[in-house]
Write an enzyme that holds these catalytic residues in place. Structure first.
Site, PDB file in Angstrom:
ATOM      1  N   LYS A  37      38.075  47.819  32.832  1.00  0.00           N
ATOM      2  CA  LYS A  37      37.895  49.042  33.612  1.00  0.00           C
ATOM      3  C   LYS A  37      37.794  50.250  32.671  1.00  0.00           C
ATOM      4  CE  LYS A  37      37.991  46.341  37.155  1.00  0.00           C
ATOM      5  NZ  LYS A  37      39.168  45.873  37.822  1.00  0.00           N
ATOM      6  N   ASP A  51      50.743  45.131  36.932  1.00  0.00           N
ATOM      7  CA  ASP A  51      49.316  45.378  36.759  1.00  0.00           C
ATOM      8  C   ASP A  51      49.159  46.892  36.700  1.00  0.00           C
ATOM      9  OD1 ASP A  51      46.566  45.823  37.041  1.00  0.00           O
ATOM     10  OD2 ASP A  51      46.284  44.048  38.299  1.00  0.00           O
ATOM     11  N   ARG A  96      41.271  31.577  16.940  1.00  0.00           N
ATOM     12  CA  ARG A  96      41.621  31.715  18.356  1.00  0.00           C
ATOM     13  C   ARG A  96      42.805  32.663  18.554  1.00  0.00           C
ATOM     14  NH1 ARG A  96      42.008  26.408  19.669  1.00  0.00           N
ATOM     15  NH2 ARG A  96      44.267  26.428  19.574  1.00  0.00           N
ATOM     16  N   TYR A 118      45.852  43.130  43.661  1.00  0.00           N
ATOM     17  CA  TYR A 118      44.445  42.762  43.463  1.00  0.00           C
ATOM     18  C   TYR A 118      44.226  41.395  44.112  1.00  0.00           C
ATOM     19  CZ  TYR A 118      40.293  41.824  40.533  1.00  0.00           C
ATOM     20  OH  TYR A 118      39.036  41.550  40.058  1.00  0.00           O
TER      21      TYR A 118
HETATM   22  C1  LIG Z   1      39.478  44.541  38.074  1.00  0.00           C
HETATM   23  C2  LIG Z   1      40.938  44.354  38.180  1.00  0.00           C
HETATM   24  C3  LIG Z   1      41.557  43.214  37.675  1.00  0.00           C
HETATM   25  C4  LIG Z   1      40.763  42.092  37.062  1.00  0.00           C
HETATM   26  O1  LIG Z   1      40.089  42.433  35.916  1.00  0.00           O
HETATM   27  P1  LIG Z   1      38.839  41.560  35.418  1.00  0.00           P
HETATM   28  O2  LIG Z   1      38.647  41.967  34.027  1.00  0.00           O
HETATM   29  O3  LIG Z   1      37.700  41.893  36.324  1.00  0.00           O
HETATM   30  O4  LIG Z   1      39.252  40.109  35.555  1.00  0.00           O
HETATM   31  C5  LIG Z   1      42.922  43.125  37.777  1.00  0.00           C
HETATM   32  N1  LIG Z   1      43.648  44.088  38.361  1.00  0.00           N
HETATM   33  C6  LIG Z   1      43.094  45.193  38.851  1.00  0.00           C
HETATM   34  C7  LIG Z   1      43.961  46.234  39.463  1.00  0.00           C
HETATM   35  C8  LIG Z   1      41.726  45.366  38.797  1.00  0.00           C
HETATM   36  O5  LIG Z   1      41.178  46.466  39.318  1.00  0.00           O
END
Ligand SMILES: *Cc1c(COP(=O)(O)O)cnc(C)c1O
Length: 390
Positions: free
Chosen positions: A205, A180, A55, A108
């Protein structure tokens, strides 16, 4: 070493690859020891990439962590099953009951939902602030403020934040800054150079880059690694080695893909800027985007994701536009090779610090790797359907 060379070589430690170019996919729950000393050392170094328990990680996931650390200039990187899990994991590792968090109003949306629901239930107060606040954030800091959370550019509305001004105000009061950094990617914005303490990515992404895996990362400095890693262990956060492999593979082409996404998106955005039905472009490289000057100062590039605001419009018009597209699909999770289109209706309802005042609908595009002329032709047809419904 220059960045292109790092991208090609990073995470390829021979102790993981055994000479193969890529780190293999290690499926492992159990990691075994030959000696008691080995077992004890694994425990002592459990936050630092020692093979101790499935893990916590295996060679494939550690190779990805190593690569992210090298690209971002961090001491440690921990992996999560999604970008949102990474955000939640970072916040919950450091926020205690009774604490206060300052959160950018353009975060987000699921991050906002975390604040309204789980954090509220845990007695953690959140104040949303205008993403363009800059150094004035100091005035919002309370005695119990623990974290300032930034997202730059913001989701959907794309405001670019003055990160150095915010980290300076935060550190003057011993607060942690979590960012983020999904849009910036590990290549185009280097959070640790600007005083950020935690860099968070939805690896889902551009890092994975092909819309086929979900993954999150949090990178940080040595001082915070143990607490972050402990929380992951307690929460049971871990990622599949197959997905870690896809992320590592994505990294090898991240720079060339971003370059093409950026070029394509700039062409589309310039075309949109010249249209009479478009009010303005929300792309960090355009002067019409709030914080454009900070993007120019702090980022080394853009990508395929941006928004634009129409001069007027209604739901029937945007529906006609979106539903008839040939190359742009409707979908939320961007960063793959394909183009996407979406409109957001509820911005006004959820933005509490700044509101949202736009003459028409906001449309968000992700520009993929298709031929730009095909994409522009598709949009042109879309505008005809849009205008026919006004
Ligand atoms: C898509 C996204 C997230 C979340 O990512 P996931 O892998 O879909 O949970 C967080 N922050 C931003 C800016 C995003 O575009």
């Amino acid at each position: 070493m220059k960045e292109d060379t790092i991208i090609a070589s990073t995470g390829r430690n021979k102790k993981y690859t055994h000479g193969a170019v890529n780190t293999p996919v290690y499926h492992a729950s159990t990691l075994t020891f030959d000696t008691v000393k080995q077992m004890k050392d694994a425990y002592i170094n459990r936050h630092k990439g020692a093979l101790s328990y499935g893990r916590r990680g295996n060679p494939t996931t550690y190779a990805l962590s190593d690569a992210m650390c090298e690209l971002e200039g961090a001491d440690g990187c921990f992996l999560y099953p999604s970008g949102l899990a990474a955000i939640t994991g970072a916040i919950l590792s450091f926020a205690n009951s009774g604490d206060h968090i300052l959160m950018a109003d353009g975060v987000y949306e699921p991050t906002r939902a975390l604040c309204h629901k789980t954090l509220k239930r845990m007695n953690i107060a959140v104040t949303f602030y205008d993403p363009m606040i800059g150094a004035d954030i100091a005035e919002l800091i309370q005695d119990n403020t623990k974290i300032i959370f930034v997202e730059s550019p913001c989701s959907v509305t794309m405001e670019v934040q003055d990160i150095p001004a915010i980290t300076q105000a935060a550190h003057a009061r011993n607060l942690l800054v979590m960012m983020d950094n999904t849009w910036g990617t590990p290549l185009h914005f280097k959070p640790f150079d600007f005083g950020v303490d935690f860099s968070i990515h939805a690896g889902t992404k551009y890092i994975v880059g092909h819309s086929d895996a979900m993954l999150g990362t949090v990178s940080t400095r040595a001082a915070h690694m143990e607490q972050l890693s402990d929380m992951s262990y307690q929460m049971g956060y871990c990622v599949s080695p197959d997905d870690a492999y896809l992320a590592l593979r994505g990294i090898r082409t991240l720079k060339v893909r971003l370059r093409q996404h950026e070029q394509n998106a700039l062409k589309v955005a310039k075309w949109l800027e010249g249209r009479p039905d478009v009010d303005h472009i929300r792309h960090p490289a355009f002067a019409s985007c709030p914080g454009h000057e900070y993007w120019k100062r702090d980022f080394t590039g853009a990508n395929g994701l941006f928004s634009f605001v129409m001069k007027t419009g209604n739901e029937a018009a945007t529906t006609a536009m979106m539903e008839g597209m040939k190359h742009f699909k409707m979908g939320y999770s961007w960063g793959g090779y394909e183009s996407l289109i979406l409109t957001y209706y509820g911005i006004k309802n959820y933005r509490t610090a700044t509101g949202w005042d736009a003459p028409g609908p906001l449309v968000r595009l992700h520009i993929g790797l298709e031929d730009v002329d095909d994409l522009i032709a598709d949009l042109e047809q879309g505008f005809m359907r849009f205008n026919a419904k006004l």
